[in-house]
Design an enzyme around this catalytic site. Structure first.
Site, short mmCIF file in Angstrom:
data_model
loop_
_atom_site.label_atom_id
_atom_site.label_comp_id
_atom_site.label_asym_id
_atom_site.label_seq_id
_atom_site.Cartn_x
_atom_site.Cartn_y
_atom_site.Cartn_z
CG HIS A 187 -5.53 -2.46 8.92
ND1 HIS A 187 -5.58 -1.08 9.00
CD2 HIS A 187 -4.25 -2.77 9.25
CE1 HIS A 187 -4.41 -0.61 9.34
NE2 HIS A 187 -3.57 -1.62 9.51
CG ASN A 209 -8.44 -1.62 12.09
OD1 ASN A 209 -7.46 -2.25 11.68
ND2 ASN A 209 -8.95 -0.60 11.41
CD GLU A 262 -8.46 0.73 7.88
OE1 GLU A 262 -8.21 -0.27 8.59
OE2 GLU A 262 -7.99 1.85 8.11
CG ASP A 268 -0.29 -0.44 2.50
OD1 ASP A 268 0.95 -0.32 2.60
OD2 ASP A 268 -0.99 -0.91 3.40
P1 PGA Z 1 2.44 -1.53 12.69
O1 PGA Z 1 1.19 -1.53 11.73
O2 PGA Z 1 3.39 -2.53 12.11
O3 PGA Z 1 3.00 -0.15 12.63
O4 PGA Z 1 1.98 -1.93 14.03
C1 PGA Z 1 0.71 -2.74 11.24
C2 PGA Z 1 -0.47 -2.48 10.36
O5 PGA Z 1 -1.18 -1.49 10.58
O6 PGA Z 1 -0.71 -3.28 9.44
#
Ligand code: PGA
Length: 260
Positions: free
Chosen positions: A137, A135, A142, A66
């Site tokens: 994702h 959450n 999302e 992404d």
């Molecule tokens: P993080 O994010 O590695 O910064 O915890 C993971 C994500 O949001 O997929």
């Protein structure tokens, strides 16, 4: 799914790096799917170390999950900047073999279609590295994202904006949309390696592994994938109902199916 719980995130990252190193040594033209965020940083450091020790990345191709919409590649918080700084600059990878969605692409729908075509033209993704959002994702898919979704422009939830605000000077500076591979795109990778570290991820990890497969929890889509490795530290595994986590185990397809 196969679950491996390690004492620390560092150890999990070291093991993940060994797995990727073996894949690249075995198949020099490996196609890797890559993630950003805090989770893969130690893994990337280990990959750089392995490359310096002789693993050849010159034929490896990468596709990132992404990129924020509206940020030019040169922006300090773009995922292109993140990947160049934290991985690519330490590998002997050909810059043209590294693919990250273009957050300024227009028209975006056409661009997203082309990104998928590039993945297919490269032969598909061999190993997809994934973090998990608090959450649930994966990528920027999302809650509510369809399990057959493809690369597209997505809106970020307030939770994700809050989680990612730490990388920006203020929450207001966090873009509200992104281009993300879809869940359907991710599920086409031959193998997925999901990393989850820290207590903050424990509930999302539990729901992804032990809950029903539901679009409310995007990572639960991985339950249907034939080859998923889940590498956790103890804190991220702390909400799982199974307590015997001393080695790698298959994860039952549902809570009712007791295969242990
Ligand atoms: P993080 O994010 O590695 O910064 O915890 C993971 C994500 O949001 O997929």
């Amino acid at each position: 799914m196969k679950l491996c719980v390690f004492d620390t995130a560092e150890e999990a990252s070291r093991q993940a790096a060994l797995l990727i190193d073996a894949a690249v040594r075995n198949q020099p033209a490996t196609v890797l799917g890559l993630a950003t965020g805090g989770t893969p940083l130690a893994l990337y450091r280990e990959m750089i170390r392995a490359c310096r020790a002789g693993t050849d990345y010159s034929r490896v191709t990468t596709f990132n999950l992404d990129e924020y919409c509206g940020l030019p590649a040169s922006h300090p918080q773009s995922y292109r900047t993140f990947m160049d700084a934290n991985l690519f600059s330490g590998l002997n990878i050909a810059p043209q073999n590294t693919h990250i969605p273009d957050g300024l692409a227009s028209p975006a729908a056409h661009y997203c279609h082309a990104y998928e075509a590039e993945i297919r033209a490269a032969g598909g993704i061999d190993i997809q590295i994934l973090g998990i959002g608090s959450n649930g994702h994966i990528g920027f898919n999302e809650p509510g994202s369809a399990f057959d979704s493809r690369t597209r422009v997505v809106s970020l939830t307030p939770q994700t904006v809050r989680d990612n605000a730490r990388f920006f000077h203020s929450p207001d500076a966090v873009p509200r949309s992104a281009i993300s591979m879809g869940i359907g795109t991710i599920l086409e990778a031959r193998q997925c390696l999901l990393l989850g570290f820290g207590e903050k991820k424990a509930q999302a990890v539990r729901a992804a592994l032990e809950g029903p497969a539901t679009t409310d929890l995007p990572a639960s889509a991985l339950q249907s994938h034939p080859d998923v490795l889940v590498f956790l530290d103890k804190a991220a595994a702390s909400a799982l109902s199974r307590r015997d986590q001393s080695s790698c185990h298959p994860v039952p397809k549902s809570r009712d199916e007791n295969i242990f």
